[in-house]
Design a protein around this motif. Structure first.
Motif, PDB file in Angstrom:
ATOM      1  N   ASP A 143      -2.980  29.818  -1.284  1.00  0.00           N
ATOM      2  CA  ASP A 143      -4.278  30.943  -1.121  1.00  0.00           C
ATOM      3  C   ASP A 143      -5.135  30.285  -0.076  1.00  0.00           C
ATOM      4  OD1 ASP A 143      -3.657  33.552  -3.237  1.00  0.00           O
ATOM      5  OD2 ASP A 143      -4.451  31.958  -4.404  1.00  0.00           O
ATOM      6  N   CYS A 144      -4.064  30.296   1.069  1.00  0.00           N
ATOM      7  CA  CYS A 144      -5.259  29.195   2.079  1.00  0.00           C
ATOM      8  C   CYS A 144      -5.699  30.364   3.295  1.00  0.00           C
ATOM      9  CB  CYS A 144      -4.458  28.538   2.921  1.00  0.00           C
ATOM     10  SG  CYS A 144      -2.447  29.514   3.446  1.00  0.00           S
ATOM     11  N   GLY A 145      -5.633  31.771   3.020  1.00  0.00           N
ATOM     12  CA  GLY A 145      -6.529  32.284   3.842  1.00  0.00           C
ATOM     13  C   GLY A 145      -7.975  33.426   3.485  1.00  0.00           C
ATOM     14  N   SER A 146      -8.829  33.634   4.577  1.00  0.00           N
ATOM     15  CA  SER A 146      -9.554  33.536   4.571  1.00  0.00           C
ATOM     16  C   SER A 146     -10.374  35.502   4.597  1.00  0.00           C
ATOM     17  CB  SER A 146     -10.720  33.265   5.500  1.00  0.00           C
ATOM     18  OG  SER A 146     -11.080  31.191   5.699  1.00  0.00           O
ATOM     19  N   PRO A 147     -11.246  35.703   3.233  1.00  0.00           N
ATOM     20  CA  PRO A 147     -12.175  35.101   3.287  1.00  0.00           C
ATOM     21  C   PRO A 147     -11.438  34.523   1.495  1.00  0.00           C
ATOM     22  CG  PRO A 147     -12.410  37.608   2.754  1.00  0.00           C
ATOM     23  CD  PRO A 147     -11.349  37.118   3.395  1.00  0.00           C
ATOM     24  N   PRO A 155      -1.298  22.409   5.641  1.00  0.00           N
ATOM     25  CA  PRO A 155      -0.250  22.672   7.154  1.00  0.00           C
ATOM     26  C   PRO A 155       0.805  23.400   7.361  1.00  0.00           C
ATOM     27  CG  PRO A 155      -1.450  20.359   6.236  1.00  0.00           C
ATOM     28  CD  PRO A 155      -1.579  21.290   4.865  1.00  0.00           C
ATOM     29  N   SER A 156       1.264  23.070   5.589  1.00  0.00           N
ATOM     30  CA  SER A 156       3.252  23.499   5.866  1.00  0.00           C
ATOM     31  C   SER A 156       3.260  24.748   5.496  1.00  0.00           C
ATOM     32  CB  SER A 156       3.505  22.324   4.737  1.00  0.00           C
ATOM     33  OG  SER A 156       3.640  21.147   5.352  1.00  0.00           O
ATOM     34  N   CYS A 157       2.515  25.748   4.999  1.00  0.00           N
ATOM     35  CA  CYS A 157       2.494  26.786   4.722  1.00  0.00           C
ATOM     36  C   CYS A 157       3.142  27.767   5.661  1.00  0.00           C
ATOM     37  CB  CYS A 157       1.259  27.753   4.253  1.00  0.00           C
ATOM     38  SG  CYS A 157       0.734  27.319   2.137  1.00  0.00           S
ATOM     39  N   THR A 158       3.842  28.950   5.490  1.00  0.00           N
ATOM     40  CA  THR A 158       4.727  29.667   6.312  1.00  0.00           C
ATOM     41  C   THR A 158       3.500  30.908   6.414  1.00  0.00           C
ATOM     42  OG1 THR A 158       6.347  30.002   4.759  1.00  0.00           O
ATOM     43  CG2 THR A 158       6.503  28.235   6.622  1.00  0.00           C
ATOM     44  N   MET A 159       2.403  31.115   4.954  1.00  0.00           N
ATOM     45  CA  MET A 159       2.201  32.408   4.920  1.00  0.00           C
ATOM     46  C   MET A 159       0.421  32.208   3.963  1.00  0.00           C
ATOM     47  SD  MET A 159       3.222  36.235   3.810  1.00  0.00           S
ATOM     48  CE  MET A 159       4.054  36.267   4.776  1.00  0.00           C
ATOM     49  N   CYS A 160       0.081  32.590   4.596  1.00  0.00           N
ATOM     50  CA  CYS A 160      -1.421  32.691   3.596  1.00  0.00           C
ATOM     51  C   CYS A 160      -2.028  33.074   3.105  1.00  0.00           C
ATOM     52  CB  CYS A 160      -2.450  31.745   4.640  1.00  0.00           C
ATOM     53  SG  CYS A 160      -2.311  29.881   4.908  1.00  0.00           S
ATOM     54  N   CYS A 161      -2.670  33.638   1.815  1.00  0.00           N
ATOM     55  CA  CYS A 161      -3.316  34.631   1.703  1.00  0.00           C
ATOM     56  C   CYS A 161      -4.803  34.624   1.072  1.00  0.00           C
ATOM     57  CB  CYS A 161      -2.694  35.281  -0.152  1.00  0.00           C
ATOM     58  SG  CYS A 161      -0.600  35.575  -0.224  1.00  0.00           S
ATOM     59  N   ASN A 162      -5.120  35.498   1.135  1.00  0.00           N
ATOM     60  CA  ASN A 162      -6.338  35.592   1.260  1.00  0.00           C
ATOM     61  C   ASN A 162      -7.792  36.196  -0.316  1.00  0.00           C
ATOM     62  OD1 ASN A 162      -7.217  38.322   1.674  1.00  0.00           O
ATOM     63  ND2 ASN A 162      -7.433  37.676   3.316  1.00  0.00           N
ATOM     64  N   ALA A 163      -8.500  36.887  -0.676  1.00  0.00           N
ATOM     65  CA  ALA A 163      -9.389  36.693  -1.641  1.00  0.00           C
ATOM     66  C   ALA A 163      -9.100  38.461  -1.932  1.00  0.00           C
ATOM     67  CB  ALA A 163     -11.055  36.975  -1.370  1.00  0.00           C
TER      68      ALA A 163
END
Length: 260
Positions: free
Chosen positions: A173-177, A187-195
């Motif tokens: 869960d490294c995305g915004s918002p 830093p190593s994530c290939t995909m980020c999810c958000n709220a």
């Protein structure tokens, strides 16, 4: 047939004379029993074989063992697990795959997961896990798949040794918002999810670096070529002009000589 002592004696009666005999009382059976208890196993949707008195833990639903009888797989996704992930999991050191996605697990991720040096895949997404991401994740040097999104985790995912094999290798869960002031740092994530439950593929920093390096090298090479070729072209043009002038002058002299 391998003889095995009753689970109730092996897990609860420390004075039992065969308690320390791994043949009669396999240690991993006791560890899985502790995992079952803390994840409220009596409420699971499928518990075939679990915590029966005289069967092997390798026959329990979702448990996979190798030829030596060591537990290597624990696959219990979407199985109605709740409670918490027991610290006992950190002592099942042969684990290669842990899949607990789509359950109702709460509490923090046990730091002892960092003891699982053979772990290839850790999938604990879509739970209600909270707290900081353990720094011990940095010890998982063989990890190829990490899904920790759709929880309520915070902090930083340590640098993962192996590069993600595809876009869905490392998801957090490294995305915004974000549900918090600051999303997870990964830093190593290939995909980020958000709220909003939206997930985006992240551009690989390694790939970006290589592209930048290639671009810079191309520009340098082009400048070198220009600096090498331009003088030659200039000399050729100048030389051609001088030759043309000399030829013209020579022709004029010859013409004057004839007229005289």
């Amino acid at each position: 047939d391998v003889k095995i002592a009753p689970l109730s004696l092996c897990s609860n009666v420390h004075g039992f004379d065969l308690f320390n005999d791994p043949t009669w009382c396999p240690p991993e059976r006791n560890l899985l029993k502790a995992f079952y208890d803390e994840a409220k196993g009596q409420e699971w949707t499928k518990t075939t074989g679990w915590v029966e008195e005289f069967n092997s833990h390798c026959e329990w639903h979702g448990v996979g063992c190798n030829k030596e009888g060591q537990v290597v797989h624990l696959i219990l996704g979407n199985g109605g697990l709740s409670g918490r992930i027991s610290d006992a999991i950190g002592n099942i050191t042969g684990l290669e795959i842990v899949d607990l996605h789509d359950n109702n697990l709460k509490g923090s991720i046990p730091r002892v997961i960092g003891n699982l040096s053979n772990l290839l895949s850790l999938i604990i997404s879509f739970n209600e896990l909270t707290g900081e991401i353990p720094v011990e994740f940095a010890n998982l040097s063989k990890l190829e798949l990490l899904h920790i999104h759709e929880n309520r985790l915070q902090g930083t995912v340590p640098h993962l040794v192996l590069k993600g094999q595809n876009d869905s290798s490392f998801i957090a869960d490294c995305g915004s918002p974000s549900d918090f002031n600051t999303p997870i740092n990964c830093p190593s994530c290939t995909m980020c999810c958000n709220a909003k439950h939206e997930c985006d593929v992240m551009e690989s920093q390694t790939d970006f670096g290589l592209i930048s390096l290639f671009y810079i090298a191309s520009v340098v090479l082009l400048l070198l070529l220009i600096s090498t070729i331009l003088p030659k072209i200039y000399n050729f043009v100048c030389g051609f002009g001088q030759n043309a002038t000399s030829t013209s002058t020579s022709d004029e002299i010859q013409a004057i000589g004839k007229d005289s």
